[in-house]
Design an enzyme around this catalytic site. Structure first.
Site, short mmCIF file in Angstrom:
data_model
loop_
_atom_site.label_atom_id
_atom_site.label_comp_id
_atom_site.label_asym_id
_atom_site.label_seq_id
_atom_site.Cartn_x
_atom_site.Cartn_y
_atom_site.Cartn_z
CE1 TYR A 51 -3.01 -3.11 0.38
CE2 TYR A 51 -3.40 -2.49 2.79
CZ TYR A 51 -3.58 -3.45 1.64
OH TYR A 51 -4.26 -4.38 1.84
CG LEU A 204 -21.98 -2.37 -5.48
CD1 LEU A 204 -21.16 -3.64 -6.25
CD2 LEU A 204 -22.28 -1.28 -6.21
CE LYS A 208 -19.39 2.79 -6.04
NZ LYS A 208 -18.16 2.12 -5.90
#
Length: 298
Positions: A51, A204, A208
């Site tokens: 990351y 989702l 969203k």
């Protein structure tokens, strides 16, 4: 906050963990957010050397300097950045792991990593060599426990047979129930802890706009989100229901939620404080969307 023991490691971790991948670039903001999470009861913090080319580990190490004994730090290894920064290559070799851990220790400003995880893995890897590296680091006291981050049943089975892993991190949500078919029961039977990521399915399930996801159509995704909203009703948030669906399975030790903002942290804390879902709610959620199966890596 509820706490559980991760596998056979002896590590006590919070039921809701802080996924650090989403942290921004402002060190002061990150530090304040991480401290607020810790003060609110979150003790498990997950990062990776991949990351932000290691800067994520630096941010976490900087935030927890001087309070190392209060946190359980997890990071990952196996993705090696190219010297020109153009991308990374998969490298699960013993030599690389033993080298990479030194850099992670330095960035995290610690003399040991609580949970060191292989960041992926294929059945073609030199698995015994990888395991040997982790066992060496454990014997040296540089790591307390090790695991893998993988969704592949064939890889997971090999590590169960050939290693002393304490955990498997895998994607698991109402829209990705593949772990229920092949992995969760086996891991529970073996006493290996599951760290669930992606519990909100990229947002989702929590508001969203629907779109195709994995093998699900846009219509199926919308139906799953509607079911989450119905089960939430007026008593819960949709984030609570989506994450609590994952936490209902006894194999799951911790839901690792990606957190970048104070609002997302509050959502995560509400999940931690929420009561478990009733069986009726679990069944309603399952009826709303067909469970997927792993088509590869079986």
């Amino acid at each position: 906050m509820k706490y559980k023991t991760l596998g056979r490691s002896g590590l006590e971790v919070s039921e809701v963990g802080f996924g650090c991948m989403s942290l921004g670039e402002d060190r002061a903001v990150n530090k304040a957010l991480l401290h607020q999470a810790l003060d609110s009861g979150i003790t498990f913090f997950d990062t990776a050397d991949l990351y932000q080319k290691g800067e994520n580990e630096v941010a976490v190490g900087n935030a927890f300097k001087g309070m190392r004994d209060r946190v359980v730090l997890a990071t990952k290894v196996g993705n090696q950045w190219r010297p020109d920064g153009s991308g990374w290559d998969w490298n699960p070799t013993k030599a690389y792991i033993l080298q990479a851990v030194e850099h992670s220790l330095k960035r995290l400003q610690t003399d040991h990593i609580d949970l060191y995880q292989l960041h992926g893995g294929t059945i073609e890897d030199p698995i015994d060599e990888t395991i040997e590296a982790f066992e060496i680091l454990k014997a040296q006291g540089k790591i307390r426990a090790y695991g893998i981050s993988s969704i592949r049943p064939n890889v997971i089975r090999e590590y169960i047979k050939r290693s002393n892993i304490d955990s498997v991190m895998m994607q698991y949500s109402l829209l990705d129930r593949r772990p229920e078919e092949a992995c969760l029961g086996l891991l529970q039977e073996q006493g290996i802890g599951v760290l669930a990521r992606g519990s909100l399915a990229q947002g989702l399930l929590v508001g969203k706009s629907p779109k195709p996801y994995l093998g699900h159509s846009e219509k199926e995704v919308a139906a799953a989100a509607e079911a989450v909203s119905r089960v939430a009703g007026n008593q819960r948030s949709v984030a609570e229901v989506a994450a609590r669906y994952v936490l209902h399975h006894p194999a799951v030790t911790t839901a690792v939620l990606g957190i970048r903002t104070a609002a997302q942290l509050q959502d995560a804390l509400h999940v931690a404080e929420a009561a478990p879902l009733q069986e009726q709610g679990i069944e309603e959620l399952k009826r709303a969307v067909q469970a997927l199966r792993y088509e590869q890596h079986r």
